[in-house]
Structure formats: C-alpha cells, structure tokens
Design an enzyme around this catalytic site. Sequence first.
Site, short mmCIF file in Angstrom:
data_model
loop_
_atom_site.label_atom_id
_atom_site.label_comp_id
_atom_site.label_asym_id
_atom_site.label_seq_id
_atom_site.Cartn_x
_atom_site.Cartn_y
_atom_site.Cartn_z
N LYS A 179 30.28 26.20 51.09
CA LYS A 179 31.42 26.49 51.97
C LYS A 179 31.37 27.94 52.40
O LYS A 179 31.31 28.85 51.58
CB LYS A 179 32.76 26.23 51.28
CG LYS A 179 33.93 26.26 52.27
CD LYS A 179 35.28 26.44 51.63
CE LYS A 179 35.66 27.88 51.41
NZ LYS A 179 35.95 28.62 52.69
N GLU A 213 31.15 35.94 40.86
CA GLU A 213 30.90 37.35 41.21
C GLU A 213 32.14 37.82 41.93
O GLU A 213 32.40 37.43 43.06
CB GLU A 213 29.64 37.46 42.07
CG GLU A 213 29.06 38.87 42.10
CD GLU A 213 29.54 39.66 43.31
OE1 GLU A 213 30.47 40.48 43.13
OE2 GLU A 213 29.00 39.46 44.40
N CYS A 271 32.27 44.77 47.12
CA CYS A 271 32.91 44.56 45.82
C CYS A 271 32.52 45.66 44.83
O CYS A 271 33.27 45.96 43.91
CB CYS A 271 32.54 43.19 45.27
SG CYS A 271 30.75 42.89 45.20
N GLU A 299 41.67 47.09 44.13
CA GLU A 299 40.52 47.00 45.03
C GLU A 299 41.02 46.99 46.47
O GLU A 299 41.54 45.99 46.96
CB GLU A 299 39.71 45.73 44.73
CG GLU A 299 38.43 45.65 45.53
CD GLU A 299 37.61 44.41 45.20
OE1 GLU A 299 36.37 44.50 45.25
OE2 GLU A 299 38.21 43.36 44.88
#
Length: 536
Positions: free
Chosen positions: A227, A303, A337, A434
């Site tokens: 996806k 991850e 990230c 983040e």
Amino acid sequence: MASSLRISRLISRSFSSTSFFSRGGNGFLGSRQSKFSTSAAIEEEPIKPSIQVEHTQLLIDGKFVDAASGKTFQTLDPRTGEVIAHVAEGHSEDVDRAVSAARKAFDHGPWPKMTAYERQRILLRVADLIEKHNDELAALETWDNGKPYEQAAKIEVPMLVRLIRYYAGWADKIHGLTVPADGPYHVQTLHEPIGVAGQIIPWNFPLLMFAWKVGPALACGNTIVLKTAEQTPLSALYAAKLFHEAGLPAGVLNVVSGFGPTAGAALASHMEVDKLAFTGSTDTGKVVLELAAKSNLKPVTLELGGKSPFIVCEDADVDQAVELAHFALFFNQGQCCCAGSRTFVHENVYEEFVQKAKARALRRVVGDPFKGGIEQGPQIDSDQFEKILRYIRSGVESGATLETGGDKLGNKGFYIQPTVFSNVKDGMLIAKDEIFGPVQSILKFKDLGEVVQRANNTRYGLAAGVFTKNMDTANTLTRALRVGTVWINCFDTFDAAIPFGGYKMSGQGREKGEYSLKNYLQVKAVVNPLKNPAWL
C-alpha cells in the site's frame, strides 16, 4: 555505495546566491531579524514536468484495474496544491483481491518455485529498466512529493537501482545450515519464504521505501501486497510496471493505493497476510501492530519516528559542523525520520555555532524543486505545512529564540522558510516532538555525561550524529547512545548493505542489508535419524 557521498556533495553544498532573501520583515521575526522574502521563483508559474501520468489504477494480479467501488482520490502538486491526477482508491475489497492474487502466486505460481538464480536474473532486469527510466521516475517523485529534482534524479533513483541489484545478489545466497546434534541424527535448517508480505510505505521517500520493502521480500521468494501513501502514489505504480516488464510473474507484486484507515487497516488485519512491514509515524505503528496481533498474530517489522540528537563537541571544526548539522536537519525539507533535529552544541562553541547556523539557513535556496540549484522544495501537503507552523509558534511561545525563518514562503503551495531556534530547552515541544519539517533546534551542553543523559531522554532511538576530532569521545558516545545508527562525522549515509532501524519506540527489526532478509524468512529445522553413521 557512493550514493551517500553524492548526497553530501549535492545537497549540503553552500550556494553563494542571495537573491532569495532580504532584510527586515514581519510575522514572528520582527523588524530587526533576517527574513526570507517571498521569492519570485516561488510566485512565478511552476515548471511543467516533462512526464505524463500513465498509471493511476490499482495493480492487482499483473493488471492495472479500477477500485471495486469505482472511487478515486486526488493526488496534489505540493508546489501549488493543485490536482496532478485522480488515483484509484482501494478499500477492503481491493485488498482482498490483491491478497488473493498474492496467495495464489505464492502457493501455486512460479515465483517461490523458481531457482534463486532465475529470481536474481529478473531482479537484475528490473534494475536495468529502472536505470533506463531514471528521469521519468525522478520527475514523478518530484511532482508528487516536492523534493528537489536533482536529489531524486541523481541520488534517490540511482539508490533504488543499487538496492534492487543488491538484493538480486542475495537471491542465490540464502541458505540454511547443517547442525551437529547429540546423537545419531542428521539435522539441517531450511530458510523458507514466509509467504504473502503486506507492506505499507510512507510519503517522504516513496521510491526508496518501496525498494527497502520489495527488494528483500522478492529476493527471499515471497509475494507482496504493497500500500502506497495516499499523498504519493504515482512513482510506486510506475516502478511496479517496470517489474512486470522485466518478467515478474502476475500476482507476485500487487500495489494498492488508498488511505490508512481503510486500505491500510484492511491489509494489517488480513488473515491471509503472513508478514507485515510498516514505515511511518510511531502512533500509526502502534495501530498497525495492534491490528496484526488481533488478526492472525502475523509478525511485524516497524520503522517509525525519531528525534535524533546531533552532538557537536568542543573540539569540532565549527564551520564543518554547521554544514553537516544543517544537512542532517534540512535534507528533504526536514521530512526524514532520522533527521538530526536536536542539535546539541558544547557551550564553548555554542554562540559561534548559532550565528553560523543562522547564516547557513539564510543561504538555503528554496523554490520550485524542478529548478536547478534548489536545495529545498515545498512540504508534502497542507496538513504537514500547518503542523510545522504550529510547532514554530510553540517554540516562540515557549521562549526559544527564533534566529531566522519561522513563516511560510510565498502565497501558494506549501513552502516554509528554513527556521533556526537557539536557547532551546529539553522540555519544549520543539525539542521533544518529531516536527518533520525544516526547523532546527539548537541546545547547549557542558560535558559528555550530561549530553548522553539528555540525548537518551526520549521515547525515540532511531539515529544520532556525533561531530568530534577525538576518537575516544566518538567511541564513548557510540556505545552510550541508545539508537540504531550512530553517524560519526557524517550523516544520512545510506548504503544498501547498512542495516537501519531503531531502539525503543522508533521501531522493531531492521531494514536494508543482510538483516532485512530475516524479516522475510521462516527457519525450519529438519531432523533425520542416522543408522550406523560413519561419523557424527
């Protein structure tokens, strides 16, 4: 692999032009601060990409097909917010169709039954085709994602090629062991493909995350339902077409575009998916893990997010440290990230570092990512754009010093000024959360013991950067930092063979390298009695 070196040379270089910037301004900065102007390069008509969008349907069982519902969704140009194309919107029925095709291809089809050498040859042909279509893939990636075309064409697509060739090389080198046992038995281990792999990739590096997922899965003989992120569906569909042109059998690689709560949730909870891999935010990773556990307890690799420390020690060459820290944070519009988003600087060089970091941010060239020499394009979409601006406001309100940036750039699209904060404290949101944008937070520290404690005081543990001339200092920090990757005097070095993943809430398992193969293999022990063996 030389790609990581080319990243530093291409993306981190300083530009001497100052035509994008002016003095004075308004917004958060006030009249005494340096301020980015709304450049004519952003206000002018955006460059028209040289590629036509060919594939907007789902790829199921080797064919491009409409969603069962007939629904589509818009994918947008982040330079303008305008529609690029309408893409088929997959739902649970489409995931069922894709999983059924992948199950058939695994249980009955040729892929896992091919010799490993035959699988290798197909993957090598895939790499050749991707290399041939480098410019088309890069154009789609830039158009749909907003990253600089130079970055996509000269760095990321070549890295995609390298990753596929790397895993092609592994295909015929996956094998088990002969194990000595206490008694007259012949014992061997078989490494078998795990089955149907469900894979969910993010929007910040669509092509590279595609390669990180499909490369090891296919090398091991698995079949896939992947996806794409709803923000960036186009490049993966184009790349998947090339896999089939290279001879990949129908049903081995299926691509479903759609949204997380529908297509993503259906894939994560599907009873016929044998393994799940997800890259994205930590909060979404929790949901994915829960859905996998509540369905058939399929193994999951994750991850996830990060808030990586970049530690500049007292002995650092400040000019070099500023440039590397700038790259560690601002690369890919800050949408990494593992971005070095907590810049810890020793108190003895702190003031010099802050002033030079501010000056470097002011030189950063922002504009249409299809233009040559552009370092920073727009953020991915309006949601991310507004989220970043909220964090910037939070930093100002919490008392951090806004050195430069802090506002949008231009009147259309999702451009944000490169932003630098000093006097940041650990408890501020800009130091804890983040942000995933071009916002550098610079913190002061006194000694190694202090910075280790502060660097590790986070729920994340994805990566860290250390800048020092002293190898004893580097060795101390390397072992003390609780992260999956430590870069010493470098950053974002992504070789195909180097494993990548996180400690704590930055994920489970590893991507890339030999370690990623373990995610897609089952280990079977086979025990046979031996009668009158010549030896044991």
